[in-house]
Design a protein around this motif. Structure first.
Motif, PDB file in Angstrom:
ATOM      1  N   ILE A 155       0.834  -1.047   0.082  1.00  0.00           N
ATOM      2  CA  ILE A 155      -0.072  -0.025  -0.333  1.00  0.00           C
ATOM      3  C   ILE A 155       0.877   1.038   0.007  1.00  0.00           C
ATOM      4  N   SER A 156       0.684   2.197  -0.805  1.00  0.00           N
ATOM      5  CA  SER A 156       1.315   3.260  -0.893  1.00  0.00           C
ATOM      6  C   SER A 156       0.811   4.313   0.138  1.00  0.00           C
ATOM      7  N   VAL A 157       1.759   4.860   1.074  1.00  0.00           N
ATOM      8  CA  VAL A 157       1.441   5.707   1.910  1.00  0.00           C
ATOM      9  C   VAL A 157       2.205   7.162   1.822  1.00  0.00           C
ATOM     10  N   ILE A 158       2.952   7.327   0.838  1.00  0.00           N
ATOM     11  CA  ILE A 158       3.725   8.591   0.425  1.00  0.00           C
ATOM     12  C   ILE A 158       3.770   8.740  -1.106  1.00  0.00           C
ATOM     13  N   MET A 159       3.208   9.575  -1.680  1.00  0.00           N
ATOM     14  CA  MET A 159       3.414   9.842  -3.154  1.00  0.00           C
ATOM     15  C   MET A 159       3.859  11.424  -3.313  1.00  0.00           C
ATOM     16  N   MET A 192       8.825   8.058  12.673  1.00  0.00           N
ATOM     17  CA  MET A 192       9.897   7.163  13.365  1.00  0.00           C
ATOM     18  C   MET A 192      10.584   6.331  12.204  1.00  0.00           C
ATOM     19  N   GLU A 193       9.990   5.669  11.521  1.00  0.00           N
ATOM     20  CA  GLU A 193      10.538   4.820  10.385  1.00  0.00           C
ATOM     21  C   GLU A 193      11.374   5.692   9.413  1.00  0.00           C
ATOM     22  N   LEU A 194      10.841   6.926   8.988  1.00  0.00           N
ATOM     23  CA  LEU A 194      11.822   7.807   8.149  1.00  0.00           C
ATOM     24  C   LEU A 194      12.838   8.177   8.850  1.00  0.00           C
ATOM     25  N   ASP A 195      13.056   8.585  10.317  1.00  0.00           N
ATOM     26  CA  ASP A 195      14.349   8.873  10.963  1.00  0.00           C
ATOM     27  C   ASP A 195      15.087   7.728  10.993  1.00  0.00           C
ATOM     28  N   LYS A 196      14.625   6.586  11.165  1.00  0.00           N
ATOM     29  CA  LYS A 196      15.669   5.350  11.159  1.00  0.00           C
ATOM     30  C   LYS A 196      16.397   5.222   9.817  1.00  0.00           C
ATOM     31  N   LEU A 197      15.850   5.798   8.782  1.00  0.00           N
ATOM     32  CA  LEU A 197      16.334   5.652   7.473  1.00  0.00           C
ATOM     33  C   LEU A 197      17.158   6.994   7.166  1.00  0.00           C
ATOM     34  N   GLY A 198      16.910   7.980   8.080  1.00  0.00           N
ATOM     35  CA  GLY A 198      17.413   9.178   7.678  1.00  0.00           C
ATOM     36  C   GLY A 198      17.058  10.103   6.484  1.00  0.00           C
ATOM     37  N   VAL A 199      15.823  10.024   6.214  1.00  0.00           N
ATOM     38  CA  VAL A 199      15.072  10.533   5.120  1.00  0.00           C
ATOM     39  C   VAL A 199      13.843  11.474   5.664  1.00  0.00           C
ATOM     40  N   SER A 200      13.897  12.604   5.089  1.00  0.00           N
ATOM     41  CA  SER A 200      12.795  13.657   5.346  1.00  0.00           C
ATOM     42  C   SER A 200      11.431  13.208   4.445  1.00  0.00           C
ATOM     43  N   ILE A 201      10.327  13.486   4.696  1.00  0.00           N
ATOM     44  CA  ILE A 201       9.344  13.176   3.907  1.00  0.00           C
ATOM     45  C   ILE A 201       9.216  14.053   2.608  1.00  0.00           C
ATOM     46  N   ASP A 202       9.802  15.290   2.522  1.00  0.00           N
ATOM     47  CA  ASP A 202       9.914  15.971   1.478  1.00  0.00           C
ATOM     48  C   ASP A 202      10.750  15.287   0.332  1.00  0.00           C
ATOM     49  N   GLU A 250       6.759  -3.734   6.658  1.00  0.00           N
ATOM     50  CA  GLU A 250       7.518  -2.933   6.501  1.00  0.00           C
ATOM     51  C   GLU A 250       7.553  -1.912   5.479  1.00  0.00           C
ATOM     52  N   LEU A 251       8.357  -0.928   6.013  1.00  0.00           N
ATOM     53  CA  LEU A 251       8.258   0.322   4.889  1.00  0.00           C
ATOM     54  C   LEU A 251       9.434   0.290   3.903  1.00  0.00           C
ATOM     55  N   THR A 252       9.232   0.349   2.506  1.00  0.00           N
ATOM     56  CA  THR A 252      10.223   0.636   1.820  1.00  0.00           C
ATOM     57  C   THR A 252       9.905   1.997   1.002  1.00  0.00           C
ATOM     58  N   ILE A 253      10.912   2.711   0.576  1.00  0.00           N
ATOM     59  CA  ILE A 253      10.796   3.967  -0.001  1.00  0.00           C
ATOM     60  C   ILE A 253      11.579   4.157  -1.303  1.00  0.00           C
ATOM     61  N   ASP A 254      11.313   5.130  -2.141  1.00  0.00           N
ATOM     62  CA  ASP A 254      12.148   5.348  -3.196  1.00  0.00           C
ATOM     63  C   ASP A 254      12.000   7.175  -3.019  1.00  0.00           C
ATOM     64  N   SER A 268      17.624  -1.162   3.101  1.00  0.00           N
ATOM     65  CA  SER A 268      16.551  -1.905   3.125  1.00  0.00           C
ATOM     66  C   SER A 268      16.158  -2.175   4.449  1.00  0.00           C
ATOM     67  N   PRO A 269      14.663  -2.569   4.576  1.00  0.00           N
ATOM     68  CA  PRO A 269      14.097  -2.914   5.964  1.00  0.00           C
ATOM     69  C   PRO A 269      14.827  -4.228   6.674  1.00  0.00           C
ATOM     70  N   GLN A 270      15.515  -3.917   7.738  1.00  0.00           N
ATOM     71  CA  GLN A 270      16.066  -5.177   8.444  1.00  0.00           C
ATOM     72  C   GLN A 270      15.459  -5.872   9.632  1.00  0.00           C
ATOM     73  N   GLU A 271      14.313  -5.431   9.885  1.00  0.00           N
ATOM     74  CA  GLU A 271      13.542  -6.090  11.260  1.00  0.00           C
ATOM     75  C   GLU A 271      13.616  -7.527  11.063  1.00  0.00           C
ATOM     76  N   ARG A 272      12.847  -8.260   9.912  1.00  0.00           N
ATOM     77  CA  ARG A 272      12.851  -9.575   9.782  1.00  0.00           C
ATOM     78  C   ARG A 272      14.228 -10.298   9.644  1.00  0.00           C
ATOM     79  N   PRO A 273      15.178  -9.833   8.923  1.00  0.00           N
ATOM     80  CA  PRO A 273      16.564 -10.471   9.129  1.00  0.00           C
ATOM     81  C   PRO A 273      17.066 -10.500  10.397  1.00  0.00           C
ATOM     82  N   LEU A 274      17.197  -9.602  11.277  1.00  0.00           N
ATOM     83  CA  LEU A 274      17.290  -9.436  12.343  1.00  0.00           C
ATOM     84  C   LEU A 274      16.866 -10.406  13.383  1.00  0.00           C
TER      85      LEU A 274
END
Length: 286
Positions: A171-175, A196-206, A218-222, A232-238
């Motif tokens: 599901i797309s949550v940011i466009m 919080m998830e974006l902060d973990k990735l070091g990315v701003s919404i803009d 899990e959140l994936t972004i472009d 990439s998300p690491q929760e499952r591998p961890l």
């Protein structure tokens, strides 16, 4: 009435007429066309163009012409549904072009297809060797249906009796840097969690071009900045790594103790942990 005004009025009229006629003819008219639908579509467009730009012609004649072709096309579709022979006559029949890995040259020539065109159709399905094909049909609409030999078919989880989890479409949550609140609520997450998830990735919404949440949560972004490397998300591998460590620790404890009762307990729980890892592996492995 000035000529240009007449052209404008006719244009708008036939845009509306052709729109409703196309809706009436159905999706096939804009997707895969049979020979008859292809001819009818070209003719309808030609008649409409002639009436729109030909100021000396009678607009009523144009309406009658396109209506006749649209009506005949609808009638043909109805008869095709009711009569197999009529359908085969209008749309054609499927032709076998490969059997047991052997190209049937006569059938290919009958359909006026070259071997280069055949191999091109196969490559579009990621098939590069005709010998891998058990059976291939050239369909009436020009595409090809292929059944690979058993040994050439890709291995599936079912073949190795591996149970895989059911996955839903992400599901797309940011466009375009904007949060889609309705979609985010549908995932059961909040904007605070997203921040919080974006902060973990070091990315701003803009800077987020597209962000999606998959069926695992899990959140994936472009991002807009193509030079920025987003982890990439690491929760499952961890989590998988933690489970394996726990299982290994239990085995070490069993080897370290001299107490037979404790040794049996550690080995028993190590086996249980190993079973858990096997069951969760399809879910926790990327």
């Amino acid at each position: 009435m000035p000529g240009w005004v007449d052209v404008v009025l006719r244009s708008f009229l036939f845009i509306i007429v052709l729109f409703f006629l196309t809706k009436m003819l159905g999706k096939k008219q804009i997707a895969q066309l049979s020979f008859f639908e292809y001819v009818a579509g070209i003719t309808i467009g030609t008649i409409a163009g002639e009436v729109v730009t030909g100021l000396e012609s009678n607009i009523l004649y144009g309406l009658i012409g396109v209506s006749i072709f649209a009506g005949v096309t609808v009638l043909t579709d109805i008869l095709s549904l009711k009569n197999k022979r009529f359908r085969e006559f209008i749309e054609g029949k499927s032709t076998i072009v490969i059997k047991d890995g052997k190209i049937l040259e006569e059938n290919l020539q009958k359909e006026r297809y070259s071997v280069e065109e055949l191999t091109s159709l196969l490559r579009q399905k990621n098939i590069f060797k005709t010998a891998d094909v058990e059976f291939a049909l050239l369909e009436p609409r020009g595409d090809i249906s292929v059944f690979l030999k058993r040994e050439s078919q890709p291995l599936t989880p079912k073949d190795v009796q591996l149970n895989m989890p059911n996955e839903k479409a992400p599901i797309s949550v940011i466009m375009d840097g904007k949060i889609l609140n309705d979609a985010l609520n549908a995932t059961g997450q909040t904007s605070k969690w997203l921040d919080m998830e974006l902060d973990k990735l070091g990315v701003s919404i803009d800077n987020v071009y597209l962000a999606q949440i998959d069926s695992y949560g899990e959140l994936t972004i472009d991002v807009y900045d193509d030079m920025l490397k987003v982890p990439s998300p690491q929760e499952r591998p961890l989590l998988m790594a933690m489970l394996k460590k726990c299982q290994a620790d239990l085995e070490v404890f069993a080897l370290s103790t001299e107490n037979q009762s404790a040794k049996n307990m550690y080995n028993k729980n190590a086996d249980k942990m190993n079973d858990v890892i096997k069951k969760l592996s399809p879910y926790l492995t990327n």
